[in-house]
Structure formats: structure tokens, C-alpha cells
Design an enzyme around this catalytic site. Sequence first.
Site, PDB file in Angstrom:
ATOM      1  N   ASP A 159       0.836  -1.194   0.000  1.00 37.28           N
ATOM      2  CA  ASP A 159       0.000   0.000   0.000  1.00 37.28           C
ATOM      3  C   ASP A 159       0.875   1.250   0.000  1.00 37.28           C
ATOM      4  OD1 ASP A 159      -2.732   1.126   0.357  1.00 37.28           O
ATOM      5  OD2 ASP A 159      -1.896   1.894   2.223  1.00 37.28           O
ATOM      6  N   GLU A 210      15.136 -14.891   0.410  1.00 39.27           N
ATOM      7  CA  GLU A 210      15.511 -15.911   1.389  1.00 39.27           C
ATOM      8  C   GLU A 210      14.580 -17.118   1.315  1.00 39.27           C
ATOM      9  OE1 GLU A 210      15.234 -13.995   5.156  1.00 39.27           O
ATOM     10  OE2 GLU A 210      16.670 -12.404   4.649  1.00 39.27           O
TER      11      GLU A 210
END
Length: 580
Positions: free
Chosen positions: A224, A297
Site C-alpha cells: 500500500d 531468502e
Amino acid sequence: MIPIPTSETSRTLAPSTPGREWWRSAVIYQVYPRSFADADGDGMGDLPGITRRLPALRDLGVDAVWLSPFYTSPQNDAGYDVADYRDVDPSFGTLADFDVLLETAHSLGLRVIIDVVPNHSSSDHVWFQEALAAAPGSPERARYLFRDGKGANGDEAPNNWESIFGGSAWTRITEPDGTPGQWYLHLFDKSQPDFDWENPWVREQFRDILRFWLDRGVDGFRVDVAHGMIKEAGLPDYTPPANAGSMGGGAIATTTGGIVLEPEISAHAEGEPVTPPYFGQDGVHDIYRDWHQVLAEYEGDRVLCGEAWVEPLEKLAHWVRPDEMQQTFNFGYLETPWDAVALRTVIDRSIAVFGSVGAPSTWVLSNHDVVRHATRLALTGDNPQGHGIGPKSTGIPDPAFALRRARAATALMLALPGSAYLYQGEELGLPEAIDLPDEARQDPTWFRTNGERYGRDGCRVPIPWEGADPSYGFGPGPKSWLPQPATWADYTRSSQEGVPGSTLTMYQEALAARREHDLAFGELQWANAGEDALRFTSGKVTVVVNFGEAPLPLPAGTVVLASGPLEGGMLPRDTTAWLV
């Protein structure tokens, strides 16, 4: 009760390979949780309701689901005022409910993207409450943008910035000892204080938030106000140009729960672009490079998609460079009118600009902040972004005519290379719900404009599933947090399922043909079609769209998709056809 899917209805997640990662081609379905499906009958949609309806999304043929905020929140801004980033608001369920939803979605071959709201928190968040209780200059205050006021007694706001919601972007607090205190910045509502993203503590907290949800198995985040967070050093005064506030003069910035008023890049009268000191700052890209590494990751090509209201497109492309986000919404496309020349221009620019940084364009026609495109594309009256239409609006289209145009627009969009976003209910052909009772309206725009504009309630009405009961299957009882129009009995999913020519069937056929012909990775080649038509090829598929009054002859080939009835080898107005 709708059964939770079993292993017999499962499918596997589509694998990704370098250069064909899932997000490059995905059709992603936006779920607005309070309006999608209600499991407990309280009139508010919830996570168990979403879970039970996921098989319908698999059957529709989408690849992923994006959930608008479901976090703990006082709901002052439709959940975009987050009080706890690591928990579910009780109105939507529990973390255990979310885990079931995620597991179910994955078993159906659907990925799940969730909203993250990093520009600001709720003023109810413990971090802000601790800041209020702490002294000026404390580490707690440094989490947010607290500043001393101007003037002899600090009675004046630190600068002249205005909130997106109107009025000053600054609110003065009362210190714990009862004396008038510092001011804090809130670019949106005063209950949404902005974080200070120059503070390493804030950055570390959000890394942990991302990992919290990634560890649970989410496939990515819609970010957002992705053009926000970083403010120009010194927080200088800024007065927007008089012509700011439309895509013609620059982008429009928003928090998706909020009202769209403020330009990210507006223009001087001479056309020179100007960037406000609170949006579009270069430093924001360091944040997304950092987040890119966090997502790296994890296995499975996790994705960041930015809500970045940025113009021109050449600047917007900075958000999707290879080491930043994977996608950003193409709001320029969403706001382009139903016009062949204008659409060809924005399509060409989008493909070229995003392609220059190795990113797909992400096409979109509707979301929870705009008038549904089954009404909007045929409006002839004004429709200010975020304000919607109102009681005195003119040019409201005939629903059948507007739906015909919307179906043609969807068929065009789904033929384009890249990724696409669908908003819940558009596959049913839902129009904007205009005739809601005044006493039922909840959008702040309705109140801030003294009833002059309806705001966004009309695109947020709970969607109809089946039957003729008061909630049309939205929940097990009659309750619905916004009332559904009586005409929506004609739009239910059950009334369209398996019906040739229905809007639902058209969407299913379009998504299946899009996948079969690999259109998301197609190379678009235009043919000369004039000002009243578009015609292009993508691989073996020819796409023709008629914008004019008169029917057009169809090219040679077999029709694999038509957005509306064809007339003896002719393509009627406001109709799109795919041929092979």
C-alpha cells in the site's frame, strides 16, 4: 454450508522457471474480505467464508488470490489503519483461520498475496501509544514523524502539508503532563500516523513482519502507498499546483482505503513535472531493494506488487527494476477511456516501458477504490477518482450497454502480454451499486462531501452467490454490511454457472484460452485497424475489438472467444473476438 475442498479437488501450484516465473503471467483475483463471503452470518465477510469459496476461484481459472487487509484494526479506514501487523482482526477470524485458508488455497493450486501497509499504522498501535507516552526526542517518538511546532508557543504546524483526506497533515498532541506538545504527521487520516522510515528500527520491524507472513507460507505482498514512506529531508513546505489531481496532469496518490486526491507527480502550467516532498522520493527504492532480499531468502518466487500512483510510466518502471518489486499496478491503463487510439497508446507505452526493465505490465480494470468498470467505461458524466458518482450525477449508462462494453474491455485486457488483476464480482458482470439507501452508506466520502458523492460503497457491496434470499448466499442468513440491490438476483454465480454466453462463462473461457495459447508471454503485433477498432496478433491468436457504431467483418479463422454475440460473421460494436 459450502464444503471445504478435499484432496479430490486439489491441484498443484504451477512451477516457475527463470524468465517464466509465475507472477509474469498470473491472473490475480482481489478479494475484499468483508464483502466476499460470510461464514458466521454476522453480515461481515470473513476468512472462513473465503476459504469455503476458494473452489469457485479455482474453477474460474485464476492463478492467485490477493487479500485486502484483514489485520487487527479499528477500521477507521477499511483496515488500512493497522493496529497489529501480526494478527487477524476478530471480525475476520483468527490466525488459525488464516492458516487454513492458505493451506486450502495452495491445495487448489492458488497462490496467496496479502496487503502490507508500511507508510503508516493505526494510532491504536502499541508503537504509537508508547510514543505518545514517551518524551520528545525518545526512541519511541522516533518511530513516527513527531516535530515541534512553529511559532512562539509551537502553536503552528511544522509545515503546510495537507492530508489526502483534507485539512492539515499534522495533529498536535497533549503531552503526558497535560501541556500542549509536539505535532505528528499523518498524510491520511489523523488516526494513521506516518512512520519515520529513516529510522533503522522501523525498517527492522517491517523485515520481521514480512518474515512472519512468509514463514506462514504467503506468496507475496501488495504494498500500500508504495510511492510513500520517504519524505524529503527537512520536510519543506509544498503547495500542489492548481491543475493537480488527474491523470492528465500527473498521477494520483492514494491509500486504497482512502480518498484519492493528491498527485504523486503533478504538473506546472508549462507541463514541467513536480514531485511532492512526501511521495515518489528516490530513497524509497532502498527499502524495496532490502525487501527484495528478504523475499529472496524463501523458495517459490515470492512477489512484491506496488500500489504506486506514479507518472510518467517511465518513472513508475523504477519500482519494478530487477532488484526491487516484481509488479506494480498500471493505473494509467485502468483510467484510460474506452477509445481505440488512447488504449493502443497506453498499451504500447506500458509494454515498452516495463519491458525495458525486464518486468511484465500488470493490467487492471477494477478494484475496491473505483467505480466498477461494468458501469465506469460507459459513464458520460464526471467521475473524480475516489469520489465516485453521486445523486446529481448525469450520464449513468444503461446497464446492458455498459456490461457489453465491460466484457469487451475484459476480453481485450486478458489477451495482452503480462499479468492481470481481477476484482471480486467482475466475473459476474456486477455494475456499480448506485441506489443504496442513504442511511446505509458508510464511505467517508459520502460524509465529507455532504452527500454530493457516493464514494466507493458501490463497488464494495457484498457479492451475490446463489438463490434469492436477502444476502444471495453471501452468508447463511439475511445480514449484509451493505445492502445488496434487488436486481442482483440476476447476477448470482449459480444463475450463470454453465450458461453459454453468461459473463461468468465468458471469463472462464477467456482465462482458459489465455492459458492454452500462452498469451501472457505473447508478442503483440498490431495490424492497421483505424480509429474505431483495434486488431493485433499474439502468437497464433488474432484479437479484434470494435469501438465503432457499425459492425466490422471478422478476419479469417475460428472464433475461440467472443465477448458478446456475433452477427453473421460480423463483429458488433463494443465487442471483442479472439480467432485462431
